[in-house]
Design an enzyme around this catalytic site. Structure first.
Site: not given
Length: 576
Positions: A482-484, A486, A522
């Site tokens: 995941h990232c900020e 996704s 996130y």
């Protein structure tokens, strides 16, 4: 003024008896009665007139050939008078033509006149030629349509009709016919009747309508007793066969003499039709039986026992005239054994081959399929592998949802919480949460137990240099990226790990066959489940306090991407 006609020689060009090409002139026209004055085609003498005038007179005389033949002497006189009138009218019309051509005719530049013909000699020769032609026509045999299937001359030679007792009638009739021909060709007969060919047919004596009707009813009753189908023909006895042969049209036609044939072909058939129209309401009993009776004859039990059953195919394609004894029955034994409880003991034949040879025979070796994974791989590829993990061995454990990239599997924040709380601990041995954000974002707040791997080389070193292996085959290793949001960094890192994993293992084996993407990243997970985050805070990527760090990490990411592309290009060149 009439010019007297002279006699023509028999061999002249205008003689009727002259033969062209060796063939006599056939008798197709009635014989004309000529007078002693002269013949119609006889020319005028050449001494009294010019050749053109003689030819004109000859054509005038020939104009009478197209008229009707005279029937008496009075008719012949009127016929000559008519010819005289025609000759006078034509002479007046052509006088100018003859005068103009007189000079050329005197010079000898016209056609030669035919020689004179004797009328009596020409008449006699013409009659002889016509009589000879009539004899040729009488000797020829013309094919006349017959109502019967066999000609008269071949009836006695037919094998079917050898037993007929009336062959003498045929011989007598043939002799009578030969006598008629001999009498017709005899020289003592009148010449006028000798050449006559066609005669008017004499009407046959018609039988009375009552007699014809009785004969017709008797034939109908006899026809109704005939078998009406192929099964009835199979059941015929010897007496029935004799009756059927008597009723056969071949036998009936063979038993008739030629005189009877002629009377039967026209023996009051019109009278029968008229009587049918009158007595239309009275239907004979035989016709009623023919209409109402069943097609298949019912047999008694005694007749059924004597009847031999044949195969259906043989009965269908068998000729009705073929005897039943020729066809072989299906069963050799016509009656099956009644006592079926007791087994029929059959004699066992002794084996010809000795026991030693039977024991020496080795059993045939069975061919087994060699152990190979190609068949399994083909089955995996043919099947729908979208519901299977990377090595196509199992299905995905976690519940997936639709995401931005169709080739990747997404999970919801609720599924992430269930995984963190240990609901899948009995199946999942270990799961790794890979946080692909930059370090300042990770420090501002992240999910518990998550690993920060912002660069691809860091992820490759951590996951692939020392891969995580499960303790048992029943347990699973799961990776979650995941990232900020996704949307970019997380999916790119997931594809990179799968690509390196494929290169490090033989297809379809993988270190990490089961990988997921956290949908929403996130930013979506923190507001819903802040208790599973530490510290419980959220720092965006475009934070004003961390612009310099953002610029540095972007340069590193681009340089790393450039170095990676250069390394891939060099490796491809080396492989070539």
């Amino acid at each position: 003024m009439e010019v007297p006609l002279q006699k023509s020689a028999p061999g002249s060009a205008l003689s009727p008896a002259r033969v062209l090409g060796g063939i006599q002139r056939p008798r197709h026209l009635s014989v004309f009665e000529f007078e002693s004055d002269g013949f119609l085609g006889s020319p005028e003498p050449t001494a009294s007139s010019s050749p053109v005038t003689t030819l004109t007179q000859t054509m005038h005389n020939l104009a009478g050939l197209g008229s009707e033949p005279p029937k008496a002497q009075v008719g012949s006189l009127s016929f000559q008078n008519r010819l005289a009138d025609l000759s006078l009218s034509r002479r007046t019309s052509e006088c100018s033509l003859s005068s103009e051509s007189s000079e050329s005719s005197d010079a000898g530049l016209c056609m030669d006149s035919p020689s004179p013909v004797d009328p009596q000699m020409a008449e006699r020769t013409f009659e002889q030629a016509i009589q000879a032609a009539s004899r040729v026509i009488q000797n020829e045999q013309f094919t006349i349509k017959r109502f019967r299937s066999l000609p008269v001359r071949l009836l006695e030679h037919s094998p079917v009709l050898q037993s007929i007792t009336n062959s003498r009638a045929l011989d007598s009739w043939r002799k009578t016919e030969a006598g008629y021909r001999a009498a017709a060709n005899s020289p003592g007969e009148d010449k006028e009747n000798d050449g006559y060919i066609f005669k008017m047919p004499q009407e046959l004596p018609h039988s009375s309508s009552a007699q014809a009707l009785a004969e017709w009813v008797s034939r109908r009753q006899a026809f109704t007793q005939r078998p009406s189908s192929a099964p009835d023909l199979m059941c015929l006895t010897t007496e029935w066969k004799m009756e059927v042969e008597e009723l056969s049209p071949v036998a009936q036609s063979s038993s008739l003499t030629p005189v009877e044939r002629a009377s039967e072909e026209d023996d009051g058939f019109v009278d029968i039709l008229e009587s049918d129209l009158k007595d239309d309401e009275k239907v004979p009993a035989g016709m009623e039986n023919l209409i109402s009776a069943p097609l298949v004859k019912k047999l008694d039990k005694e007749e059924e026992q004597d009847l031999i059953m044949f195969s259906k195919c043989q009965r269908l394609f068998r000729s009705p005239s073929m005897p039943c004894s020729v066809i072989r029955p299906i069963l050799k034994r016509l009656e099956r054994p009644q006592d079926r409880d007791v087994p029929v003991q059959s004699k066992r034949r002794k084996s010809v081959t000795p026991l030693e040879e039977q024991q020496l025979e080795e059993p045939k070796a069975r061919v087994f399929r060699s152990k190979s994974l190609c068949h399994e791989i083909e089955n995996i590829l043919d099947s729908d592998h979208r519901g299977l993990i990377g090595d196509y061995s199992k299905a995905f454990l976690l519940q997936t949802v639709d995401g931005k990239h169709q080739d990747l599997k997404y999970i919801s924040p609720e599924t992430m919480v269930a995984l963190l709380t240990g609901k899948f601990s009995n199946i999942v041995e270990k799961f790794v949460i890979v946080d692909c954000r930059y370090p300042y974002e990770y420090e501002g707040g992240h999910i518990k137990n998550a690993v920060n791997l912002p660069l691809e080389r860091d992820a490759e070193t951590f996951l692939l240099q020392r891969p995580i292996m499960p303790c048992s085959l029943d347990k699973r290793i799961i990776l979650i990226f995941h990232c900020e949001f996704s949307s970019e960094r997380g999916p790119r890192m997931c594809r990179f790990i799968r690509e390196r994993d494929r290169a490090a293992n033989d297809y379809p084996s993988l270190y990490y066959p089961e990988m997921y993407i956290l949908k929403g990243g996130y930013k979506e997970f923190f507001p819903q489940h802040p208790n599973f985050c530490e510290p419980q805070d959220y720092r965006p990527m475009n934070h004003e306090a961390f612009r310099d760090e953002l610029r540095n990490f972007r340069l590193k990411t681009r340089s790393w991407a450039g170095e990676r592309s250069r390394r891939e290009l060099c490796s491809r060149l080396q492989d070539q």
